[in-house]
Design an enzyme around this catalytic site. Sequence first.
Site, short mmCIF file in Angstrom:
data_model
loop_
_atom_site.label_atom_id
_atom_site.label_comp_id
_atom_site.label_asym_id
_atom_site.label_seq_id
_atom_site.Cartn_x
_atom_site.Cartn_y
_atom_site.Cartn_z
N GLY A 128 54.33 17.29 -28.92
CA GLY A 128 52.95 16.59 -29.64
C GLY A 128 52.07 16.36 -29.00
O GLY A 128 51.83 16.86 -27.73
N ARG A 129 50.95 16.02 -29.60
CA ARG A 129 49.69 16.09 -29.04
C ARG A 129 49.47 15.34 -27.50
O ARG A 129 49.00 15.78 -26.77
CB ARG A 129 48.61 15.43 -29.85
CG ARG A 129 47.10 15.53 -29.55
CD ARG A 129 46.26 14.71 -30.57
NE ARG A 129 46.34 15.21 -31.99
CZ ARG A 129 45.73 16.18 -32.69
NH1 ARG A 129 44.66 16.53 -31.85
NH2 ARG A 129 46.12 16.46 -33.81
N ARG A 178 62.75 16.70 -31.17
CA ARG A 178 63.82 16.38 -32.19
C ARG A 178 64.31 17.93 -32.20
O ARG A 178 63.76 18.82 -31.95
CB ARG A 178 63.01 16.15 -33.66
CG ARG A 178 62.43 14.96 -33.78
CD ARG A 178 61.68 14.82 -35.02
NE ARG A 178 60.43 15.78 -35.32
CZ ARG A 178 60.73 16.84 -35.97
NH1 ARG A 178 61.66 17.04 -36.77
NH2 ARG A 178 59.53 17.37 -36.16
N THR A 215 46.05 0.07 -30.74
CA THR A 215 45.19 -0.61 -30.01
C THR A 215 44.18 -1.59 -30.76
O THR A 215 43.92 -2.59 -30.10
CB THR A 215 44.36 0.48 -29.20
OG1 THR A 215 44.95 1.52 -28.57
CG2 THR A 215 43.33 -0.07 -28.34
N HIS A 234 39.30 7.37 -35.03
CA HIS A 234 40.32 8.50 -34.37
C HIS A 234 40.12 9.42 -34.84
O HIS A 234 39.47 9.81 -36.19
CB HIS A 234 41.57 8.09 -34.31
CG HIS A 234 42.13 6.84 -33.39
ND1 HIS A 234 41.72 5.46 -33.65
CD2 HIS A 234 42.48 6.96 -31.93
CE1 HIS A 234 42.16 4.90 -32.36
NE2 HIS A 234 42.60 5.59 -31.67
N LYS A 282 45.53 11.55 -37.30
CA LYS A 282 46.21 10.19 -36.95
C LYS A 282 46.76 9.45 -38.28
O LYS A 282 45.80 9.45 -39.32
CB LYS A 282 45.49 9.06 -36.34
CG LYS A 282 46.04 7.91 -35.64
CD LYS A 282 45.20 6.96 -34.69
CE LYS A 282 45.77 5.86 -34.28
NZ LYS A 282 47.14 6.05 -33.52
#
Length: 266
Positions: free
Chosen positions: A11-12, A35, A158, A147, A151
Amino acid sequence: MLKVGVLGASGRMGQTVVSALSQSENAKLTAAVVRAASSSYGKKLKDGLQYTSLQDTNAQNIDVLIDFSLPEALGDNLFFACENGIPIVVCTTGLDSNQQQQLMKASEDIPVLYARNTSVGIALLEQLVALASAALSTADIEIFEAHHKHKKDAPSGTAIALGEAAAKGRHQDWSTVNAGVRGDGVRQDDSIGFSVMRAGDIIGEHQVTLATEGERIELSHKVSNRNTFAQGAVNAALWLQDQKPGYYSMQDILELNKVFNQLLKQ
């Protein structure tokens, strides 16, 4: 040299942690977990290590796990960590109350550090928000976060942590003051609301506003490099390896509670 397994390695953020580990003098990547259905599964990384699934990962080659996977993978990840006695740094956001309980349960057997944000600046900001909320007990509190457009969860983990910090500063029950993302309607007293932006490649911006009649205070934090989170996660893993079973946060690493108590005594 600390041996680290990264969950959600393709992932990122997972890729950013993998990169940070390749440059670390104190930790190295020994497992890149994805996965089984992932397009990365079975492929090799630059250093020759192969992406594996949790089922075919060698636990004996891991000292600490760093989890940047998805919420639905948490149960399996915690089971793997507990079964093999491996400390775990969980950085996954968007967890529900049941998953939060899973973290607490796992912390009875292994060291668990849960960080919705591994930035040192955010750890400090949470403390500042709690302090400001307590000091300005009648101020209206609102939280803005921005973001990147990919996302999924909103408000961000946060932002929620900052809201919880504000409520904690006033000894309030978060579930009763959380107004969620603001929409139409009159603002309710004592509520804490959120506004959200999803655009472009924004890495992460958060601002907490405390407003009274005639003035306001704005506490903000902006990230310009995703490696900030990756390095924070690696530092958390290095710290967690020496801890007893328990539930920890970034504040524990920085000993911010001790610092604030010392300052308040002066």
